[in-house]
Write an enzyme that holds these catalytic residues in place. Structure first.
Site, PDB file in Angstrom:
ATOM      1  N   SER A 110       0.827  -1.204   0.000  1.00  0.00           N
ATOM      2  CA  SER A 110       0.000   0.000   0.000  1.00  0.00           C
ATOM      3  C   SER A 110       0.865   1.258   0.000  1.00  0.00           C
ATOM      4  O   SER A 110       1.629   1.498  -0.922  1.00  0.00           O
ATOM      5  CB  SER A 110      -0.959  -0.034   1.182  1.00  0.00           C
ATOM      6  OG  SER A 110      -1.860   1.038   1.128  1.00  0.00           O
ATOM      7  N   ASP A 245      -2.760   6.124  -3.605  1.00  0.00           N
ATOM      8  CA  ASP A 245      -1.575   5.532  -2.993  1.00  0.00           C
ATOM      9  C   ASP A 245      -1.048   4.431  -3.917  1.00  0.00           C
ATOM     10  O   ASP A 245      -1.534   4.251  -5.034  1.00  0.00           O
ATOM     11  CB  ASP A 245      -1.897   4.994  -1.594  1.00  0.00           C
ATOM     12  CG  ASP A 245      -2.915   3.851  -1.622  1.00  0.00           C
ATOM     13  OD1 ASP A 245      -3.641   3.712  -2.624  1.00  0.00           O
ATOM     14  OD2 ASP A 245      -2.980   3.090  -0.645  1.00  0.00           O
ATOM     15  N   ASP A 247      -1.235   1.134  -4.163  1.00  0.00           N
ATOM     16  CA  ASP A 247      -2.052   0.035  -4.685  1.00  0.00           C
ATOM     17  C   ASP A 247      -3.439   0.469  -5.122  1.00  0.00           C
ATOM     18  O   ASP A 247      -4.293  -0.357  -5.422  1.00  0.00           O
ATOM     19  CB  ASP A 247      -2.142  -1.113  -3.670  1.00  0.00           C
ATOM     20  CG  ASP A 247      -2.985  -0.773  -2.454  1.00  0.00           C
ATOM     21  OD1 ASP A 247      -2.911   0.378  -1.984  1.00  0.00           O
ATOM     22  OD2 ASP A 247      -3.697  -1.668  -1.954  1.00  0.00           O
ATOM     23  N   ASP A 249      -6.053   2.019  -3.653  1.00  0.00           N
ATOM     24  CA  ASP A 249      -7.287   1.885  -2.871  1.00  0.00           C
ATOM     25  C   ASP A 249      -7.560   3.102  -1.987  1.00  0.00           C
ATOM     26  O   ASP A 249      -8.566   3.132  -1.274  1.00  0.00           O
ATOM     27  CB  ASP A 249      -7.288   0.594  -2.039  1.00  0.00           C
ATOM     28  CG  ASP A 249      -6.302   0.595  -0.882  1.00  0.00           C
ATOM     29  OD1 ASP A 249      -5.427   1.494  -0.823  1.00  0.00           O
ATOM     30  OD2 ASP A 249      -6.393  -0.311  -0.032  1.00  0.00           O
TER      31      ASP A 249
END
Length: 480
Positions: A110, A245, A247, A249
């Protein structure tokens, strides 16, 4: 075969479950550790059936491909079949897996620094719960030795399904006439975000694309990125800047002036637009959510998507007709019953960055206003947040234990800047409400050795000043 007790492995390797998934230093995430976690997920949750398909994806971190290889080898060892969806946003993999009724694994750290990574697990129904995490950690698995297998072939179906989710939801000319910058950096969502915005009619401008991984934290925007937003908006005459960010999400959204919007305000506006009856959100989010009067019910939880999801499931079980969840980082979780005009939105109870970005753009377009005007009618409560990095968790816990019980400790930390503590909330970390109505919330990160600070006040400048004052005072105390 090597028999591995997951609980012991967590202690030995340092790779353990945090707020969202198993995470650790890349140097700790060996092939054996990653394979063991994968087997514990599939076997511990009784998902490993002969021929069972498992969706597997990753972000753009340089360490992700080798972890994918270990996970794929373990999936094969468990008697299952890997559907490798390549590099794609985490919510895209989750949406695909849910629609195909299969479990999923995504290799991502993340927003945390590039020297770390992680693995996140999904049942066919969505994110695993805290009870599922406990079952995984109690597992004992046998890991076979494996070599350096080739990366699996990429199946693009998951990414295409995710893009279709949004191009079908909104009219194709929704963003005609809009100039939108994408702060691409190393976000795995950068290309699909461009595709979606372009399909809806926007003129898209690429900003700061890099092949070097950049750990963007949407709750702690750097001063460099604050200035970049202002500069880009002016230089390119933009209507908005969209980013995520690593990833994909958690959204990062700037208005036409280049000012980045707070994630909890983005969530509030998005939930309102989608017709949510009940909102589920962590205790760290802005109290404007309740003060707005936009929702029949607001449920507050601990920080972390598993807690938000549990709250959403509770609300749906109790009969709420439409449920939304969101976090201070801007990640939006779509429950059942949400709509865009007359179009029903399929549930996606995991953090998503694309939906809230598109909703805010749609709101501005339909109200014939600038993005900055969307907050004009909200209660004037402002939040700010930042963190102390490389701050030992033991220090965070010791500080919070002292502040929980000792008004003198509070006075020594903040002086007369806030006055007396009126309320202490221990839902997650320590959230202090002072007699003047201002709020400071301290919490150790669940993913890294960091202390996070959230503040709320009647002006943005005051909220930011409170964060700075708090972190400087804590830093000075522990440097002494």
């Amino acid at each position: 075969m090597t028999s591995i007790n997951i609980q012991q492995m967590m202690a030995d390797s340092g790779v353990a479950f945090g707020t969202s998934g198993a995470r650790g230093l890349v140097s700790q995430m060996t092939g054996e550790v990653c394979a063991a976690y994968t087997l514990a997920f599939l076997q511990g949750l009784l998902l490993a059936k002969p021929g069972q398909k498992v969706a597997l994806g990753m972000d753009l971190r340089p360490s992700s491909p080798s972890i994918v290889q270990a996970c794929a080898a373990a999936i094969k060892q468990a008697g299952c079949e890997t559907i490798f969806c390549g590099a794609l946003p985490t919510p895209a993999l989750a949406f695909y897996a849910m629609s195909r009724h299969m479990p999923a694994i995504v290799v991502t750290g993340s927003h945390i620094p590039f020297d770390r990574n992680g693995i996140k697990f999904y049942r066919a129904e969505g994110e695993i719960s805290k009870a599922d995490e406990a079952a995984i950690t109690q597992a004992v698995v046998d890991v076979a030795g494996f070599g350096e297998d080739k990366m699996p072939a990429v199946d693009s179906g998951a990414l295409e399904l995710y893009k279709q989710r949004y191009t079908d939801l909104f009219e194709p000319d929704l963003l005609t006439g809009c100039r939108i910058g994408i702060y691409e950096h190393s976000s795995v969502a950068r290309d699909c975000l461009r595709d979606i915005l372009s399909a809806l009619g926007a003129e898209v401008i690429s900003l700061a694309r890099t092949d070097t991984f950049v750990p963007i934290d949407t709750e702690a925007v750097s001063e460099t990125d604050r200035q970049r937003g202002l500069d880009w908006a002016t230089a390119h005459a933009l209507d908005a800047i969209i980013s995520t960010d690593g990833d994909g999400d958690r959204p990062l959204i700037a208005d036409e002036t280049g000012n980045w919007l707070r994630g909890d305000i983005v969530g509030l506006l998005c939930a309102q637009f989608l017709g949510a009856d009940t909102v589920v959100t962590p205790v760290s989010c802005n109290t404007a959510i309740e003060a707005s009067g936009a929702f029949n019910r607001v449920i507050r939880t601990r920080i972390g998507s598993p807690y938000v999801i549990a709250g959403m499931e509770q609300a749906e079980a109790e009969g709420s007709p439409s449920v939304a969840g969101f976090e201070a980082n801007g990640g939006f979780l779509a429950g059942h019953g949400l709509k865009v005009a007359e179009h029903s939105l399929a549930a996606l109870p995991t953090r998503d960055a694309v939906l809230p970005a598109l909703v805010l753009l749609a709101m501005a377009k339909r109200q014939h206003c600038k993005l900055s005007a969307l907050t004009a009618n909200l209660p004037q409560r402002y939040t700010a947040s930042d963190r102390l990095q490389d701050f030992p968790t033991a220090n965070s816990q010791a500080l919070l234990a002292q502040l929980q019980q000792d008004d003198t400790a509070c006075a020594s930390l903040w002086g007369k800047a806030l006055g007396l503590v009126a309320q202490r909330d221990l839902t997650d970390g320590l959230r202090l409400t002072f007699a003047n109505g201002e709020i400071i919330h301290l919490r150790p990160s669940g993913n890294a050795p960091e202390l996070r600070c959230y503040a709320e006040s009647d002006t943005m400048l005051r909220a930011q000043d409170l964060v700075n004052l708090t972190l400087q005072s804590i830093s000075s105390r522990y440097a002494a």
